[in-house]
Design a protein around this motif. Structure first.
Motif, PDB file in Angstrom:
ATOM      1  N   GLY A 155       0.839  -1.192   0.000  1.00  0.00           N
ATOM      2  CA  GLY A 155       0.000   0.000   0.000  1.00  0.00           C
ATOM      3  C   GLY A 155       0.878   1.247   0.000  1.00  0.00           C
ATOM      4  N   LEU A 156       0.364   2.341  -0.531  1.00  0.00           N
ATOM      5  CA  LEU A 156       1.167   3.543  -0.739  1.00  0.00           C
ATOM      6  C   LEU A 156       0.571   4.752  -0.026  1.00  0.00           C
ATOM      7  N   TYR A 157       1.377   5.398   0.816  1.00  0.00           N
ATOM      8  CA  TYR A 157       1.008   6.684   1.405  1.00  0.00           C
ATOM      9  C   TYR A 157       1.728   7.787   0.633  1.00  0.00           C
ATOM     10  N   PHE A 158       1.038   8.905   0.379  1.00  0.00           N
ATOM     11  CA  PHE A 158       1.716  10.052  -0.230  1.00  0.00           C
ATOM     12  C   PHE A 158       1.141  11.359   0.295  1.00  0.00           C
ATOM     13  N   THR A 159       1.984  12.403   0.284  1.00  0.00           N
ATOM     14  CA  THR A 159       1.592  13.701   0.840  1.00  0.00           C
ATOM     15  C   THR A 159       1.271  14.701  -0.259  1.00  0.00           C
ATOM     16  N   GLU A 160       0.306  15.560   0.051  1.00  0.00           N
ATOM     17  CA  GLU A 160      -0.147  16.600  -0.886  1.00  0.00           C
ATOM     18  C   GLU A 160      -0.121  17.948  -0.139  1.00  0.00           C
ATOM     19  N   PRO A 161       1.006  18.659  -0.162  1.00  0.00           N
ATOM     20  CA  PRO A 161       1.139  19.879   0.636  1.00  0.00           C
ATOM     21  C   PRO A 161       0.798  21.181  -0.081  1.00  0.00           C
ATOM     22  N   MET A 162       0.826  21.185  -1.408  1.00  0.00           N
ATOM     23  CA  MET A 162       0.772  22.452  -2.131  1.00  0.00           C
ATOM     24  C   MET A 162      -0.486  23.260  -1.800  1.00  0.00           C
ATOM     25  N   GLY A 163      -0.262  24.537  -1.506  1.00  0.00           N
ATOM     26  CA  GLY A 163      -1.354  25.428  -1.143  1.00  0.00           C
ATOM     27  C   GLY A 163      -1.587  25.526   0.344  1.00  0.00           C
ATOM     28  N   SER A 164      -0.915  24.679   1.121  1.00  0.00           N
ATOM     29  CA  SER A 164      -1.096  24.723   2.574  1.00  0.00           C
ATOM     30  C   SER A 164       0.067  25.452   3.226  1.00  0.00           C
TER      31      SER A 164
END
Length: 322
Positions: A155-164
């Motif tokens: 399973g894959l975890y990934f981060t989405e930070p843009m705009g925060s």
């Protein structure tokens, strides 16, 4: 009034059960109180260990360091849009991408790469082929992505930070089951989720909350029910915030502290061993880190250098090494 009384009684029972579970677990742990300082960085770094410069790149902003099964170094540069590899002691261009930020190997040999364009690429080193494998959540495009990690099931975890940011904590973290390409929301309302790693026992996910200079610990997607809830695992001072993360096989967490020029090390309970500062003359943009053959490798992105130092523990085996 009677219904309210039953509701309060039900909540009390739930609380007592949870407290009893936690108390039983704590009792079974049988830990003794520490005397004096809990840890010292000498437990991690041999007394004669010294930083060694591995390689220097040309331009770019090197991060996302990985080793393949043959011991070859791979990295990315979001500023120059490059996938890079180290060949014969030199940093070499491999492939162009819009803005590659993080990279991790799948156990099928492909290198998965997060991109600030909001997609995840899968690059095959054997053929040179690359394709977008993830680009949307519930039919909507993803924002700029940063880091990723596979759990031991694939399973894959990934981060989405843009705009925060610290004043606009709207960053998200997603999970993609091994048999799917559809992301599931794992965590949200985070002030720039940056690095991500999984604890040695697989029960927690560590997330660098970059804009608040701290690391969060959240129960993993497939962890069994437990009283543990998301909490602040580590709060740091100086620099800007934690970037890449790595875990050793004893469960210690290593944090690349961006613009502090150091690696922070904590045990599995969050207690500090101290810091490993880069040598005099090195830059302070510590971005990512990984283990290989008894060494901790670190990317420093202001001078585009890779450094390594000997450590006493081995890195936690990653899914891509299976």
């Amino acid at each position: 009034m009677k219904k309210r009384g039953w509701a309060i009684m039900a909540l009390l029972v739930v609380f007592l059960v949870a407290a009893g579970f936690a108390g039983t677990k704590a009792a079974n742990d049988k830990k003794s109180a520490a005397k004096g300082e809990r840890h010292d960085i000498s437990e991690i770094i041999p007394s004669k260990a010294k930083w060694e410069k591995v390689v220097t790149g040309d331009g770019g902003f090197m991060e996302g360091i990985n080793f393949d099964r043959d011991g070859k170094i791979w990295m990315v540069s979001p500023m120059s849009g490059e996938l890079l590899a180290v060949e014969d002691g030199e940093v070499e261009f491999v492939k162009e991408y819009p803005g590659p930020v993080g990279a991790k190997f799948h156990n099928d040999g492909r290198l998965f790469i997060t991109d600030i364009s909001g997609v995840i690429h899968a690059y095959d080193p054997e053929t040179g082929d690359s394709k977008v494998v993830i680009s949307t959540y519930q039919g909507e495009p993803l924002n700029g992505l940063n880091d990723l990690v596979f759990d031991q099931d694939g399973g894959l975890y990934f981060t989405e930070p843009m705009g925060s940011s610290a004043t606009n904590p709207v960053g998200r973290v997603f999970y993609v089951p091994a048999d799917s390409t559809e992301p599931e929301l794992f965590a949200e309302k985070i002030a720039y989720p940056n690095g991500v790693a999984i604890s040695a026992d697989g029960l927690r996910v560590y997330i660098s909350e970059f804009a608040k200079n701290r690391v969060l610990a959240i129960p993993a997607k497939n962890a069994p029910p437990s009283p543990e809830t998301p909490f602040i695992f580590g709060q740091y001072e100086g620099g800007i915030g934690p970037d890449g993360l790595a875990v050793d096989d004893k469960g210690n967490l290593y944090i690349a502290h961006f613009q502090a020029g150091e690696i922070v090390v904590q045990d599995a309970s969050g207690f500090s061993y101290g810091t490993i500062r880069l040598p005099e003359g090195a830059g302070t943009f510590t971005t990512n880190l990984t283990f290989q053959d008894g060494y901790l490798y670190v990317t420093e992105s202001s001078k585009n250098e890779v450094w390594r130092i000997q450590v006493k523990e081995n890195g936690l085996p990653l899914y891509g090494a299976q």
